[in-house]
Scaffold this motif. Structure first.
Motif, PDB file in Angstrom:
ATOM      1  N   ALA A 110       0.856  -1.183   0.000  1.00  0.00           N
ATOM      2  CA  ALA A 110       0.000   0.000   0.000  1.00  0.00           C
ATOM      3  C   ALA A 110       0.891   1.232   0.000  1.00  0.00           C
ATOM      4  CB  ALA A 110      -0.913   0.003   1.226  1.00  0.00           C
ATOM      5  N   SER A 111       0.287   2.384  -0.259  1.00  0.00           N
ATOM      6  CA  SER A 111       1.033   3.636  -0.160  1.00  0.00           C
ATOM      7  C   SER A 111       0.507   4.429   1.027  1.00  0.00           C
ATOM      8  CB  SER A 111       0.909   4.459  -1.440  1.00  0.00           C
ATOM      9  OG  SER A 111      -0.353   5.100  -1.527  1.00  0.00           O
ATOM     10  N   VAL A 112       1.418   5.093   1.730  1.00  0.00           N
ATOM     11  CA  VAL A 112       1.062   5.940   2.872  1.00  0.00           C
ATOM     12  C   VAL A 112       1.853   7.233   2.752  1.00  0.00           C
ATOM     13  CG1 VAL A 112       0.947   6.179   5.376  1.00  0.00           C
ATOM     14  CG2 VAL A 112       0.729   3.911   4.336  1.00  0.00           C
ATOM     15  N   GLY A 113       1.162   8.356   2.828  1.00  0.00           N
ATOM     16  CA  GLY A 113       1.887   9.616   2.695  1.00  0.00           C
ATOM     17  C   GLY A 113       1.115  10.803   3.206  1.00  0.00           C
ATOM     18  N   THR A 114       1.775  11.953   3.149  1.00  0.00           N
ATOM     19  CA  THR A 114       1.151  13.206   3.552  1.00  0.00           C
ATOM     20  C   THR A 114       1.890  14.372   2.905  1.00  0.00           C
ATOM     21  OG1 THR A 114       0.520  14.618   5.418  1.00  0.00           O
ATOM     22  CG2 THR A 114       2.565  13.358   5.661  1.00  0.00           C
ATOM     23  N   PRO A 115       1.175  15.380   2.439  1.00  0.00           N
ATOM     24  CA  PRO A 115       1.834  16.552   1.876  1.00  0.00           C
ATOM     25  C   PRO A 115       2.287  17.556   2.939  1.00  0.00           C
ATOM     26  CG  PRO A 115      -0.518  16.833   1.721  1.00  0.00           C
ATOM     27  CD  PRO A 115      -0.294  15.464   2.312  1.00  0.00           C
ATOM     28  N   VAL A 116       2.037  17.249   4.204  1.00  0.00           N
ATOM     29  CA  VAL A 116       2.282  18.218   5.279  1.00  0.00           C
ATOM     30  C   VAL A 116       3.765  18.573   5.376  1.00  0.00           C
ATOM     31  CG1 VAL A 116       2.227  18.529   7.785  1.00  0.00           C
ATOM     32  CG2 VAL A 116       0.263  17.522   6.591  1.00  0.00           C
ATOM     33  N   THR A 117       4.038  19.871   5.405  1.00  0.00           N
ATOM     34  CA  THR A 117       5.376  20.405   5.647  1.00  0.00           C
ATOM     35  C   THR A 117       5.212  21.674   6.474  1.00  0.00           C
ATOM     36  OG1 THR A 117       6.110  19.511   3.510  1.00  0.00           O
ATOM     37  CG2 THR A 117       7.556  21.106   4.578  1.00  0.00           C
ATOM     38  N   PRO A 118       5.185  21.548   7.801  1.00  0.00           N
ATOM     39  CA  PRO A 118       4.919  22.719   8.649  1.00  0.00           C
ATOM     40  C   PRO A 118       5.893  23.864   8.438  1.00  0.00           C
ATOM     41  CG  PRO A 118       4.687  20.697   9.917  1.00  0.00           C
ATOM     42  CD  PRO A 118       5.281  20.313   8.593  1.00  0.00           C
ATOM     43  N   ALA A 119       7.148  23.572   8.068  1.00  0.00           N
ATOM     44  CA  ALA A 119       8.143  24.626   7.899  1.00  0.00           C
ATOM     45  C   ALA A 119       7.751  25.640   6.833  1.00  0.00           C
ATOM     46  CB  ALA A 119       9.507  24.013   7.551  1.00  0.00           C
ATOM     47  N   VAL A 120       6.906  25.224   5.885  1.00  0.00           N
ATOM     48  CA  VAL A 120       6.453  26.151   4.842  1.00  0.00           C
ATOM     49  C   VAL A 120       4.934  26.354   4.907  1.00  0.00           C
ATOM     50  CG1 VAL A 120       8.393  25.797   3.287  1.00  0.00           C
ATOM     51  CG2 VAL A 120       6.442  24.249   3.155  1.00  0.00           C
ATOM     52  N   GLY A 121       4.346  26.066   6.079  1.00  0.00           N
ATOM     53  CA  GLY A 121       2.939  26.382   6.294  1.00  0.00           C
ATOM     54  C   GLY A 121       1.949  25.418   5.671  1.00  0.00           C
ATOM     55  N   ARG A 122       2.340  24.155   5.406  1.00  0.00           N
ATOM     56  CA  ARG A 122       1.415  23.180   4.846  1.00  0.00           C
ATOM     57  C   ARG A 122       0.991  22.209   5.949  1.00  0.00           C
ATOM     58  NH1 ARG A 122       2.780  26.768   1.746  1.00  0.00           N
ATOM     59  NH2 ARG A 122       3.551  26.424  -0.382  1.00  0.00           N
ATOM     60  N   LEU A 395      23.998  26.074  -8.162  1.00  0.00           N
ATOM     61  CA  LEU A 395      22.636  26.139  -8.685  1.00  0.00           C
ATOM     62  C   LEU A 395      21.626  26.049  -7.554  1.00  0.00           C
ATOM     63  CD1 LEU A 395      23.122  23.676 -11.685  1.00  0.00           C
ATOM     64  CD2 LEU A 395      23.248  26.182 -11.740  1.00  0.00           C
ATOM     65  N   CYS A 396      20.653  26.930  -7.592  1.00  0.00           N
ATOM     66  CA  CYS A 396      19.565  26.921  -6.621  1.00  0.00           C
ATOM     67  C   CYS A 396      18.256  26.819  -7.394  1.00  0.00           C
ATOM     68  CB  CYS A 396      19.589  28.187  -5.766  1.00  0.00           C
ATOM     69  SG  CYS A 396      18.283  28.267  -4.512  1.00  0.00           S
ATOM     70  N   PHE A 397      17.624  25.649  -7.347  1.00  0.00           N
ATOM     71  CA  PHE A 397      16.355  25.426  -8.034  1.00  0.00           C
ATOM     72  C   PHE A 397      15.241  25.499  -6.995  1.00  0.00           C
ATOM     73  CE2 PHE A 397      19.275  22.878 -10.856  1.00  0.00           C
ATOM     74  CZ  PHE A 397      19.234  23.776 -11.918  1.00  0.00           C
ATOM     75  N   LYS A 398      14.423  26.542  -7.090  1.00  0.00           N
ATOM     76  CA  LYS A 398      13.480  26.883  -6.038  1.00  0.00           C
ATOM     77  C   LYS A 398      12.032  26.778  -6.501  1.00  0.00           C
ATOM     78  CE  LYS A 398      12.139  31.146  -5.204  1.00  0.00           C
ATOM     79  NZ  LYS A 398      10.711  31.071  -4.835  1.00  0.00           N
ATOM     80  N   SER A 399      11.206  26.120  -5.697  1.00  0.00           N
ATOM     81  CA  SER A 399       9.770  26.188  -5.933  1.00  0.00           C
ATOM     82  C   SER A 399       9.325  27.652  -5.886  1.00  0.00           C
ATOM     83  CB  SER A 399       9.027  25.382  -4.865  1.00  0.00           C
ATOM     84  OG  SER A 399       7.655  25.700  -4.867  1.00  0.00           O
ATOM     85  N   GLY A 400       8.391  27.999  -6.752  1.00  0.00           N
ATOM     86  CA  GLY A 400       7.922  29.385  -6.774  1.00  0.00           C
ATOM     87  C   GLY A 400       7.357  29.863  -5.453  1.00  0.00           C
ATOM     88  N   ASN A 401       6.820  28.946  -4.644  1.00  0.00           N
ATOM     89  CA  ASN A 401       6.165  29.335  -3.401  1.00  0.00           C
ATOM     90  C   ASN A 401       7.104  29.448  -2.209  1.00  0.00           C
ATOM     91  OD1 ASN A 401       3.364  29.292  -4.366  1.00  0.00           O
ATOM     92  ND2 ASN A 401       3.718  27.112  -4.666  1.00  0.00           N
ATOM     93  N   PHE A 402       8.392  29.119  -2.383  1.00  0.00           N
ATOM     94  CA  PHE A 402       9.307  29.048  -1.248  1.00  0.00           C
ATOM     95  C   PHE A 402      10.185  30.288  -1.143  1.00  0.00           C
ATOM     96  CE2 PHE A 402       9.590  24.125  -0.659  1.00  0.00           C
ATOM     97  CZ  PHE A 402       8.227  24.101  -0.422  1.00  0.00           C
ATOM     98  N   GLY A 403      10.718  30.505   0.055  1.00  0.00           N
ATOM     99  CA  GLY A 403      11.620  31.621   0.303  1.00  0.00           C
ATOM    100  C   GLY A 403      10.875  32.864   0.741  1.00  0.00           C
ATOM    101  N   GLY A 404      11.557  33.700   1.543  1.00  0.00           N
ATOM    102  CA  GLY A 404      10.956  34.949   1.995  1.00  0.00           C
ATOM    103  C   GLY A 404      10.860  35.968   0.873  1.00  0.00           C
ATOM    104  N   THR A 405      10.195  37.072   1.148  1.00  0.00           N
ATOM    105  CA  THR A 405      10.001  38.101   0.126  1.00  0.00           C
ATOM    106  C   THR A 405      11.327  38.635  -0.394  1.00  0.00           C
ATOM    107  OG1 THR A 405       7.896  38.725   1.149  1.00  0.00           O
ATOM    108  CG2 THR A 405       8.901  40.325  -0.334  1.00  0.00           C
ATOM    109  N   ASP A 406      12.346  38.709   0.464  1.00  0.00           N
ATOM    110  CA  ASP A 406      13.646  39.244   0.056  1.00  0.00           C
ATOM    111  C   ASP A 406      14.618  38.159  -0.394  1.00  0.00           C
ATOM    112  OD1 ASP A 406      13.996  38.067   2.506  1.00  0.00           O
ATOM    113  OD2 ASP A 406      15.090  39.741   3.411  1.00  0.00           O
ATOM    114  N   PHE A 407      14.106  36.987  -0.711  1.00  0.00           N
ATOM    115  CA  PHE A 407      14.979  35.838  -0.972  1.00  0.00           C
ATOM    116  C   PHE A 407      15.905  36.056  -2.157  1.00  0.00           C
ATOM    117  CE2 PHE A 407      15.930  31.615  -2.757  1.00  0.00           C
ATOM    118  CZ  PHE A 407      16.540  31.039  -1.653  1.00  0.00           C
TER     119      PHE A 407
END
Length: 416
Positions: A110-122, A395-407
């Motif tokens: 079976a598969s078991v998972g979660t998208p939760v990542t509290p560090a980025v508010g999920r 190289l820094c490959f970043k999700s569009g939703n990550f990092g602070g405003t001044d990142f």
């Protein structure tokens, strides 16, 4: 190899790499379906595919081939990495890939998972995903240009992608401890549930889930980086390595993300900017790319080349040229700018915002693997790579939703 991760895009792969490295597990990112002959030495190997928005058949085939190689390399656990906002259409790939990975694991798997990542508010409660304090369907992800997420009930969303039953381990069971989670999983599997999602709202909840799941060899684990990092905390035998110095050379920022966070980061950026015109790209792509490269060549300080625009502008462009064509034009242009900047302008440090754009840039640079150099923000890392010409790149490959405003500024500030 403690953990073999199949990621659906390169920024997701780097998200996991940043987290597990910080937790003390040696990690390496491989780009594309791996060659079985090139076995790595890392404890966690993350394979970055470009499967999030690929045709279902392609996503499944690439994921299965990757899983086969990871097993050949001796991975003790497989992990299906998807976005912390569960980015996928109803015809999307999370369910079909999970089905295929479970099929390859065993008849009773079976598969078991979660998208939760509290560090980025999920966080997730009763199977409903929250982005910060808003339901997923009320966040900016509801209008994502490629994977709009308008249903926050992930049990329901996943149920539309698979013919198999989907169940939930609710938060009160998680709070009762690892034993209660194990018992709940047994009950669900006895009831013919093949895919299970787990509620969590804080890091401790993920640690409980990791404790319940770490010893199972008939499960395909999955989710965002949060659960993978919780597993790494249990498996790591050393502290996180000290950050290495950045290579010498010019810097460059490329942005193809349409996310709200990336738009804020661009607005806050005080350096020189060049905006790609998609309409002009259709008519004269060579001219636009040459102009962008010339801008980088003459820019003083850290330059930004961007195709990021407000949602109404993106909608107009997509309506005029088609969603796939517009995205492909942007990705190709930014990738060509990156390649020319490295080849001709001495650029050695590149930050890329957006998953699809990051994949295109990595392909254009011809880098086969990434090694975390330092963690720049939750879910974001600077990685070291060597291109086909033997040049060392940062190289820094970043999700569009990550990092602070001044990142876009702070990311280039090295710790001393």
């Amino acid at each position: 190899m403690e953990l073999g991760v199949i990621a659906d895009d390169i920024t997701g792969a780097c998200d996991v790499a940043a987290g597990v490295t910080a937790a003390g597990l040696r990690a390496e990112v491989r780009l594309g379906v791996p060659d079985p002959s090139g076995r790595p030495a890392a404890e966690c190997v993350i394979v970055a595919l470009k499967s999030r928005t690929a045709p279902v058949e392609t996503a499944v085939a690439d994921s299965v081939a990757t899983a086969r190689t990871l097993r050949e390399w001796g991975a003790r656990r497989l992990y299906q990495k998807y976005c912390s906002t569960f980015d996928s259409t109803d015809r999307g790939n999370i369910g079909p890939v999970a089905d295929a990975l479970v099929d390859g694991t065993g008849a009773d798997a079976a598969s078991v998972g979660t998208p939760v990542t509290p560090a980025v508010g999920r966080t997730m409660h009763r199977g409903h995903l929250f982005v910060g304090d808003r339901l997923l369907s009320e966040s900016s992800l509801a209008d994502h240009p490629l994977t709009p997420m308008r249903d926050p009930d992930l049990v329901r969303v996943l149920g539309r992608q698979t013919p198999h039953r989907v169940g939930l381990v609710p938060l009160e069971v998680v709070h009762a401890g690892p034993g209660a989670v194990v018992r709940r999983l047994r009950e669900l599997r006895a009831d013919d549930v093949r895919h299970v999602l787990v509620d969590a709202v804080e890091e401790g909840d993920l640690d409980v889930a990791a404790a319940a799941l770490a010893a199972s060899d008939d499960l395909v684990l999955g989710g965002a980086a949060g659960l993978a990092v919780a597993l790494a905390r249990r498996l790591a035998t050393a502290e996180a390595p000290a950050a290495e110095p950045a290579p010498q050379g010019r810097g460059l920022i490329l942005s193809g993300s349409g996310s709200e966070r990336t738009r804020a980061q661009i607005a806050a950026f005080a350096g020189p900017r060049y905006s790609l015109d998609v309409d002009a790209l259709v008519d004269a792509p060579e001219v636009v790319v040459d102009d962008a490269v010339a801008f980088v060549a003459r820019a003083r300080g850290l330059p930004l080349v961007s195709a990021t625009a407000e949602p109404d502008v993106v909608a107009r462009v997509q309506q005029r040229w088609g969603r796939e064509q517009a995205a492909a034009l942007v990705e190709d242009a930014l990738a060509r700018v990156a390649a020319a900047a490295v080849e001709r302008l001495g650029v050695r440090r590149i930050l890329v915002a957006g998953g699809e754009t990051s994949g295109a840039v990595a392909a254009a640079l011809g880098v086969p693997a990434l090694r975390v150099r330092r963690v720049a923000a939750p879910g974001v890392a600077w990685t070291t790579a060597t291109d086909a010409a033997g040049r060392t790149l940062d190289l820094c490959f970043k999700s569009g939703n990550f990092g602070g405003t001044d990142f876009f500024t702070t990311a280039f500030e090295e710790e001393t």
